[in-house]
Design a protein around this motif. Structure first.
Motif, PDB file in Angstrom:
ATOM      1  N   ASP A  67     -25.993  -4.679 -11.234  1.00  0.00           N
ATOM      2  CA  ASP A  67     -26.648  -4.391  -9.547  1.00  0.00           C
ATOM      3  C   ASP A  67     -27.607  -4.919  -9.086  1.00  0.00           C
ATOM      4  N   THR A  68     -28.050  -4.165  -9.459  1.00  0.00           N
ATOM      5  CA  THR A  68     -30.108  -3.284  -8.850  1.00  0.00           C
ATOM      6  C   THR A  68     -30.472  -4.878  -8.829  1.00  0.00           C
ATOM      7  N   ILE A  69     -30.737  -5.312 -10.629  1.00  0.00           N
ATOM      8  CA  ILE A  69     -31.032  -6.616 -10.043  1.00  0.00           C
ATOM      9  C   ILE A  69     -30.662  -8.033  -9.636  1.00  0.00           C
ATOM     10  N   ALA A  70     -29.157  -7.339  -9.529  1.00  0.00           N
ATOM     11  CA  ALA A  70     -28.627  -9.092  -8.411  1.00  0.00           C
ATOM     12  C   ALA A  70     -29.281  -8.490  -6.760  1.00  0.00           C
ATOM     13  N   HIS A  71     -29.284  -7.778  -6.396  1.00  0.00           N
ATOM     14  CA  HIS A  71     -30.144  -7.353  -5.341  1.00  0.00           C
ATOM     15  C   HIS A  71     -31.445  -7.257  -5.027  1.00  0.00           C
ATOM     16  N   ALA A  72     -31.641  -7.500  -6.272  1.00  0.00           N
ATOM     17  CA  ALA A  72     -33.404  -7.713  -6.130  1.00  0.00           C
ATOM     18  C   ALA A  72     -34.078  -8.443  -5.138  1.00  0.00           C
ATOM     19  N   LYS A  73     -35.401  -7.790  -3.858  1.00  0.00           N
ATOM     20  CA  LYS A  73     -35.806  -8.866  -3.577  1.00  0.00           C
ATOM     21  C   LYS A  73     -37.723  -8.677  -4.196  1.00  0.00           C
ATOM     22  N   VAL A  74     -38.280  -9.386  -4.140  1.00  0.00           N
ATOM     23  CA  VAL A  74     -39.841  -9.379  -4.850  1.00  0.00           C
ATOM     24  C   VAL A  74     -40.586  -9.166  -3.755  1.00  0.00           C
ATOM     25  N   ILE A  75     -40.904  -8.709  -3.000  1.00  0.00           N
ATOM     26  CA  ILE A  75     -41.860  -9.031  -1.924  1.00  0.00           C
ATOM     27  C   ILE A  75     -43.254  -9.961  -2.931  1.00  0.00           C
ATOM     28  N   ASP A  76     -43.682 -10.372  -1.550  1.00  0.00           N
ATOM     29  CA  ASP A  76     -44.643 -11.667  -2.344  1.00  0.00           C
ATOM     30  C   ASP A  76     -46.071 -11.062  -2.233  1.00  0.00           C
ATOM     31  N   GLU A  77     -46.667 -10.717  -3.035  1.00  0.00           N
ATOM     32  CA  GLU A  77     -47.963  -9.667  -2.025  1.00  0.00           C
ATOM     33  C   GLU A  77     -48.875 -10.511  -2.038  1.00  0.00           C
ATOM     34  N   SER A  78     -48.760 -12.137  -2.378  1.00  0.00           N
ATOM     35  CA  SER A  78     -50.163 -12.792  -1.215  1.00  0.00           C
ATOM     36  C   SER A  78     -49.617 -12.377  -0.017  1.00  0.00           C
ATOM     37  N   GLN A  79     -48.291 -12.081   0.702  1.00  0.00           N
ATOM     38  CA  GLN A  79     -48.655 -12.034   2.507  1.00  0.00           C
ATOM     39  C   GLN A  79     -48.722 -10.487   2.133  1.00  0.00           C
ATOM     40  N   LEU A  80     -49.364  -9.522   1.636  1.00  0.00           N
ATOM     41  CA  LEU A  80     -49.326  -8.555   2.645  1.00  0.00           C
ATOM     42  C   LEU A  80     -50.902  -7.830   3.240  1.00  0.00           C
ATOM     43  N   SER A  81     -50.348  -7.427   4.166  1.00  0.00           N
ATOM     44  CA  SER A  81     -52.228  -6.953   5.047  1.00  0.00           C
ATOM     45  C   SER A  81     -52.127  -5.340   4.837  1.00  0.00           C
ATOM     46  N   ALA A  82     -53.766  -4.876   4.834  1.00  0.00           N
ATOM     47  CA  ALA A  82     -53.697  -3.980   4.435  1.00  0.00           C
ATOM     48  C   ALA A  82     -54.769  -3.646   5.564  1.00  0.00           C
ATOM     49  N   ASP A  83     -54.185  -4.233   7.379  1.00  0.00           N
ATOM     50  CA  ASP A  83     -53.850  -3.761   8.242  1.00  0.00           C
ATOM     51  C   ASP A  83     -52.610  -2.830   8.586  1.00  0.00           C
TER      52      ASP A  83
END
Length: 156
Positions: A67-83
């Protein structure tokens, strides 16, 4: 609709490995049940009951992981900002209430491990920090009261 589980790719990979390991244990538990069944009367067979209980717990774990894997959303680390503080950012704070400095990485609930500085985004402290910038002071309502934190640094 089930909750979305935000996580890093590393966290998702670990869950998939845990699932594969759990599925690989099925034959072992089935064999233990079969062996215990051969010992006669099932109504008073502690080994059989124990093996059946282990099977139930394993199947529950497998279902939860699926269930956890089916509902997982991986965060695209290239889109992150340290702001600002957000998922997968590392934040250095000064606890103004206690006077000590702490460093946390904000992660999904499945990756949280407070002892290694991985703080679940659903915790009161993380919820208070998310969306704020370096230099800001925030308050977090925790069971013991209100804690004040000054954000000293944010990094990826």
């Amino acid at each position: 609709m089930a909750d979305v589980h935000y996580m890093s790719q590393e966290g998702l990979d670990k869950l998939k490995k845990d699932l594969a390991d759990a599925i690989a244990r099925r034959p072992e538990i089935s064999a233990a049940i079969a062996e215990a069944r051969e010992k006669g009367d099932l109504s008073e067979n502690a080994e059989y009951e124990s093996a059946r209980e282990a099977q139930g717990l394993l199947e529950l774990r497998i279902a939860k992981l699926q269930d956890t894997i089916a509902h997982a959303k991986v965060i695209d680390e290239s889109q992150l900002s340290a702001d600002t503080v957000q998922m997968l950012t590392t934040v250095k704070v000064k606890n103004l209430t206690a006077g000590n400095e702490m460093v946390f990485t904000i992660v999904g609930e499945n990756e949280a491990d407070f002892s290694s500085g991985r703080l679940a985004a659903t915790t009161p402290i993380a919820r208070a920090l998310i969306g704020h910038s370096k230099g800001e002071t925030v308050e977090a309502r925790v069971p013991s009261g209100v804690l004040k934190f000054k954000i000293l640094d944010i990094s990826l």
